[in-house]
Structures are given as C-alpha cells and as structure tokens.
Design a protein around this motif. Structure first.
Motif, mmCIF file in Angstrom:
data_model
loop_
_atom_site.group_PDB
_atom_site.id
_atom_site.type_symbol
_atom_site.label_atom_id
_atom_site.label_comp_id
_atom_site.label_asym_id
_atom_site.label_seq_id
_atom_site.Cartn_x
_atom_site.Cartn_y
_atom_site.Cartn_z
ATOM 1 N N THR A 90 10.298 -12.569 13.008
ATOM 2 C CA THR A 90 9.912 -11.386 13.776
ATOM 3 C C THR A 90 10.754 -10.173 13.404
ATOM 4 O OG1 THR A 90 11.368 -12.118 15.565
ATOM 5 C CG2 THR A 90 9.034 -12.716 15.727
ATOM 6 N N GLY A 91 12.042 -10.390 13.141
ATOM 7 C CA GLY A 91 12.896 -9.269 12.766
ATOM 8 C C GLY A 91 12.492 -8.667 11.439
ATOM 9 N N GLU A 92 12.217 -9.535 10.471
ATOM 10 C CA GLU A 92 11.809 -9.051 9.150
ATOM 11 C C GLU A 92 10.449 -8.348 9.226
ATOM 12 O OE1 GLU A 92 12.974 -11.996 9.819
ATOM 13 O OE2 GLU A 92 14.621 -12.475 8.448
ATOM 14 N N LEU A 93 9.518 -8.899 10.034
ATOM 15 C CA LEU A 93 8.217 -8.253 10.192
ATOM 16 C C LEU A 93 8.366 -6.880 10.832
ATOM 17 C CD1 LEU A 93 6.074 -11.299 11.336
ATOM 18 C CD2 LEU A 93 5.729 -9.981 9.244
ATOM 19 N N ALA A 94 9.266 -6.775 11.804
ATOM 20 C CA ALA A 94 9.493 -5.478 12.451
ATOM 21 C C ALA A 94 10.014 -4.454 11.447
ATOM 22 C CB ALA A 94 10.471 -5.633 13.615
ATOM 23 N N ARG A 95 10.922 -4.888 10.562
ATOM 24 C CA ARG A 95 11.451 -3.964 9.556
ATOM 25 C C ARG A 95 10.349 -3.529 8.590
ATOM 26 N NH1 ARG A 95 16.671 -6.510 6.853
ATOM 27 N NH2 ARG A 95 16.596 -4.490 5.767
ATOM 28 N N LEU A 96 9.462 -4.450 8.233
ATOM 29 C CA LEU A 96 8.365 -4.084 7.341
ATOM 30 C C LEU A 96 7.403 -3.118 8.024
ATOM 31 C CD1 LEU A 96 7.700 -7.588 5.778
ATOM 32 C CD2 LEU A 96 8.433 -5.565 4.529
ATOM 33 N N HIS A 97 7.073 -3.377 9.297
ATOM 34 C CA HIS A 97 6.194 -2.456 10.025
ATOM 35 C C HIS A 97 6.808 -1.065 10.090
ATOM 36 C CE1 HIS A 97 2.859 -4.888 11.324
ATOM 37 N NE2 HIS A 97 3.635 -5.824 11.815
ATOM 38 N N ALA A 98 8.124 -1.006 10.248
ATOM 39 C CA ALA A 98 8.791 0.294 10.372
ATOM 40 C C ALA A 98 8.632 1.134 9.103
ATOM 41 C CB ALA A 98 10.273 0.098 10.695
ATOM 42 N N LEU A 99 8.449 0.481 7.956
ATOM 43 C CA LEU A 99 8.274 1.222 6.704
ATOM 44 C C LEU A 99 6.992 2.040 6.702
ATOM 45 C CD1 LEU A 99 9.283 -1.523 4.113
ATOM 46 C CD2 LEU A 99 10.656 0.421 4.852
ATOM 47 N N LEU A 100 6.013 1.644 7.541
ATOM 48 C CA LEU A 100 4.727 2.330 7.557
ATOM 49 C C LEU A 100 4.653 3.401 8.631
ATOM 50 C CD1 LEU A 100 2.072 -0.454 6.943
ATOM 51 C CD2 LEU A 100 3.117 1.132 5.346
ATOM 52 N N SER A 101 5.740 3.638 9.361
ATOM 53 C CA SER A 101 5.706 4.691 10.373
ATOM 54 C C SER A 101 5.382 6.005 9.710
ATOM 55 C CB SER A 101 7.058 4.794 11.096
ATOM 56 O OG SER A 101 7.343 3.594 11.779
ATOM 57 N N PRO A 102 4.499 6.833 10.340
ATOM 58 C CA PRO A 102 4.167 8.138 9.745
ATOM 59 C C PRO A 102 5.399 8.989 9.542
ATOM 60 C CG PRO A 102 2.680 7.601 11.552
ATOM 61 C CD PRO A 102 3.783 6.582 11.577
ATOM 62 N N ALA A 103 5.344 9.863 8.541
ATOM 63 C CA ALA A 103 6.479 10.731 8.240
ATOM 64 C C ALA A 103 6.762 11.680 9.389
ATOM 65 C CB ALA A 103 6.178 11.544 6.970
ATOM 66 N N ARG A 104 8.039 12.025 9.558
ATOM 67 C CA ARG A 104 8.392 13.032 10.536
ATOM 68 C C ARG A 104 7.759 14.360 10.146
ATOM 69 N NH1 ARG A 104 13.378 11.735 13.381
ATOM 70 N NH2 ARG A 104 14.159 9.703 12.698
ATOM 71 N N GLU A 105 7.612 15.236 11.130
ATOM 72 C CA GLU A 105 7.039 16.550 10.847
ATOM 73 C C GLU A 105 7.885 17.247 9.776
ATOM 74 O OE1 GLU A 105 7.033 19.357 14.013
ATOM 75 O OE2 GLU A 105 5.225 20.317 13.294
ATOM 76 N N GLY A 106 7.208 17.763 8.776
ATOM 77 C CA GLY A 106 7.900 18.459 7.700
ATOM 78 C C GLY A 106 8.148 17.581 6.487
ATOM 79 N N GLU A 107 8.055 16.232 6.663
ATOM 80 C CA GLU A 107 8.231 15.350 5.524
ATOM 81 C C GLU A 107 6.900 15.209 4.796
ATOM 82 O OE1 GLU A 107 11.745 12.464 7.336
ATOM 83 O OE2 GLU A 107 9.729 11.696 7.051
ATOM 84 N N ALA A 108 6.975 14.790 3.538
ATOM 85 C CA ALA A 108 5.758 14.616 2.759
ATOM 86 C C ALA A 108 4.940 13.475 3.327
ATOM 87 C CB ALA A 108 6.105 14.334 1.290
ATOM 88 N N ALA A 109 3.638 13.714 3.520
ATOM 89 C CA ALA A 109 2.774 12.687 4.080
ATOM 90 C C ALA A 109 2.423 11.620 3.049
ATOM 91 C CB ALA A 109 1.495 13.327 4.624
ATOM 92 N N ASN A 110 2.607 11.915 1.766
ATOM 93 C CA ASN A 110 2.213 10.977 0.725
ATOM 94 C C ASN A 110 3.421 10.305 0.081
ATOM 95 O OD1 ASN A 110 3.175 13.237 -0.507
ATOM 96 N ND2 ASN A 110 1.599 13.314 -2.098
ATOM 97 N N THR A 111 4.519 10.210 0.819
ATOM 98 C CA THR A 111 5.702 9.545 0.291
ATOM 99 C C THR A 111 5.393 8.072 0.015
ATOM 100 O OG1 THR A 111 7.141 11.021 1.528
ATOM 101 C CG2 THR A 111 8.101 8.938 0.777
ATOM 102 N N VAL A 112 5.795 7.583 -1.134
ATOM 103 C CA VAL A 112 5.591 6.187 -1.500
ATOM 104 C C VAL A 112 6.847 5.397 -1.159
ATOM 105 C CG1 VAL A 112 5.172 4.590 -3.400
ATOM 106 C CG2 VAL A 112 3.984 6.790 -3.327
#
Length: 375
Positions: free
Chosen positions: A303-325
């Motif tokens: 569950t911890g590892e899955l949570a970290r992976l899900h966090a990678l897909l959080s939308p960018a903060r305002e002002g950050e590039a939306a297409n960051t890879v």
C-alpha cells in the motif's frame, strides 16, 4: 443509471453509487438522494481530491490547491475538519474512516473513485464519439453528437469554487467545451446551417478576448456570412481582423484566411460551402496500444509503494508545466514482486493514459535468455 443532456438521470438499482456533477456548480448524489456538501471552501477541498482520479494528495498540496499563497492559520487542523464533514456527507451512515470514500494516512488523503460516476466521464465519452464521427465525414450526425456533449455543461464548471486547483480545472474544462463548439461550427457551415453557426460564433467571440485574433473563427464567420448572402459583411470582417493584426501584433493574416477572403471576393461557392480543410483533414482514429500483461490475481499489500506511485500522477501545481514527464523506477532484488507491483498499479491508472499503454519485458533475470540490449 441513465444520463440526460441536463445531467444525471434516475438511478436504476445502484442505491449506494456516488454521482458528481462538476460541469457547473459542484453537486452530488448517493443513489437518487442529493447530498449537502457545505461551504465553498469545503467543496473546493472535495474537488481537489475528487478530480485527481484516485491519486494520493499530501496535506501541503491540498492546502496549496484550495488556499494558494494564503493558507489558513493552523491549516493542518482545518483540513481534517473539512474532510470529516465530507465523510459524513458522502459515506453511508456508520462507515468507518478506513472504509470511507476519502482515505487517509500520515500526511495524505485519497478519494476512492472506483464506485463514483462523474459527469466529466460522460463528456469524454460523448466528445470522443463525436470526434470519431467528424473524422468519418458524417457531419450531420457529428453536429448532433457535439451538441449533446456541449449540453452537459450547466454553466461555468465548478462555478464559485475558490483556489488555484478549481481555477485550473475550470480553464481545462472550458477548453474542452470550446473545442467541441469549434468542431460543431466546422460541421454547421458545410451543412448550410449558417444561422446556427453565426449564433454560436457570437457566443464564442464574447467568451474570450483572445478570440479577437483567432483567424480560424474569422474564416468560419466569413463563410457563414457568405452563405447567408452577406458578402459585404464577410469582407468587412476580414478587413477588421487584418487591421487589428497589423496594428496590434505587427503581422498579417495567414494563408487559410487569405484564401477564404479571395473566395468571397470571387464568389467561389465550391470552396466556401464545402467542409473546411481542418474537417477534411481530421485524423482518423488510430489503433490504441494496450500491452499490459494480466494483473496478478489476489494482489495484496504494497500500500505504501502504491501510494507513492499514485502521488507521481498528481496534477502539476499552478504555474508548473502540465506536460511534465515523470520517469520512475522500482528497485529491489530478483523475485520480490517488482513487475507484479508495476503491472498492478498500471492497471489501476490505465484510464489516465487513453493514448495507450506499452510494456517491454527486459528479461533481466531470465534463466533461458540474455537481457535485452539497450538499443
């Protein structure tokens, strides 16, 4: 459950299903019962969790999403108050926190979206179907399908909700609406529905200051005016934009708009009343790769590892590039389940990647073949 152009319809046997509308003021139902979501700040917290599609959201990121650069005093105490109130509103009575639609851990929250229906899902489905119909050349059907997609909007998306996240989502959803309206216009003109096209063009032009310089909109307006027998107005429309581009931007109209102008001057019906080049060249639907292996039956833990992976897909903060890879690697010894974890997580988030999913087995620990070369 049914869905009409005005929103969700009558529930047909899913009394526990949560349904949300965000294509207007935020609204929610459980089954057929409307839910009270509380003040706008609480609704903004809900939207910032709900629209991240099941991703883990840290407290800091959630505070930034709702309050921006002016977080409330004792913000980490304010969030649990809002979340607990949302749980009471959204969960069936007696639901323990561990089974709530809003899960939590040390420093994070996550909205469980598997049993949730969003009106944006219907927008995506209807919009994609309409664009496929446009590509097929059936413009009359496509215009009706696009009208149905546009009709799902009940006004401004997330109307009245504060914060950078709601503002960003509002802009994103408005861009979807604008795309569908433009595609509908490209169908209406060659169908001879010039009056409908001019009505829509008036609404689009009033919606954005940037549209004053939009050459594709001007070309559509000129073609619609010409189709209504208003050649002089079509020519005036061109001259107005040409002067505006030259005086304010120091440029001239592009090739497509100049070609429309020449066609109006010479009353070239064959060119002006056929489908526009952007409709004729609409890309055909291509095959979508879906290469993921089958998920591991009965997968448990991590569950911890899955949570970290899900966090990678959080939308960018305002002002950050939306297409960051984001590129991530899962490390560990052979046989501990790295591939199983990666494939299990990929199945959970495959809807976030509608252009397809690729899979390559590098054979790093196979006994019967060499690992793949970098090339």
């Amino acid at each position: 459950m049914t869905w009409g152009s005005g929103g969700f319809g009558v529930d047909d046997g899913s009394p526990q299903l949560l349904r949300f509308e965000v294509l207007g003021p935020l609204r929610a139902w459980r089954g057929g019962t409307p839910l009270e979501l509380g003040p706008v700040k609480r609704q903004a917290v809900l939207a910032a969790l709900l629209l991240r599609q099941g991703a883990v959201v840290s407290h800091e990121r959630l505070l930034d999403a709702v309050w921006g650069e002016e977080p409330p005093a004792g913000g980490h105490k304010v969030l649990p108050t809002h979340v607990n109130s949302l749980r009471r509103a959204l969960d069936p009575e007696g639901t323990p926190p561990a089974e709530s639609v809003i899960r939590s851990g040390k420093g994070w929250y996550r909205f469980v979206v598997e049993e949730v229906r969003l009106d944006t899902a219907d927008l995506d489905e209807r919009g994609a179907e309409a664009l496929r119909t446009v590509a097929s050349g059936d413009l009359a059907t496509a215009a009706d399908q696009l009208s149905a997609a546009i009709g799902l909007f009940r006004g401004e998306p997330l109307a009245g909700l504060p914060g950078p996240f709601a503002r960003s989502e509002r802009q994103r959803l408005e861009e979807h609406r604008r795309t569908f309206r433009l595609e509908r216009l490209k169908c209406l003109v060659p169908l001879g529905r010039f009056g409908d096209a001019l009505d829509d063009l008036s609404g689009l032009s009033a919606a954005s200051a940037a549209d004053r310089y939009d050459e594709s909109l001007t070309a559509l307006r000129m073609r619609a005016l010409y189709g209504r027998g208003r050649q002089a107005e079509a020519l005036t429309t061109y001259d107005d934009l040409r002067k505006r581009l030259r005086d304010e931007l120091g440029t001239d109209p592009g090739e497509e708009l100049r070609r429309v102008h020449e066609a109006v001057l010479h009353q070239d019906d064959a060119f002006l009343l056929r489908p526009s080049p952007s409709v004729l060249s609409a890309p055909r639907e291509s095959a979508v790769p879906a290469e993921l292996p089958h998920d591991t039956p009965g997968f448990a833990g991590r569950t911890g590892e899955l949570a970290r992976l899900h966090a990678l897909l959080s939308p960018a903060r305002e002002g950050e590039a939306a297409n960051t890879v984001v590129i991530s690697a899962i490390g560990g010894a052979a046989g501990i389940g790295k591939t199983a974890l990666a494939v299990h997580w990929a199945h959970q988030v495959r809807d976030r990647f509608p252009d397809g999913q690729l899979y390559i087995n590098l054979h790093g620990f196979d006994h019967d073949r060499q690992p793949l070369e970098p090339g």
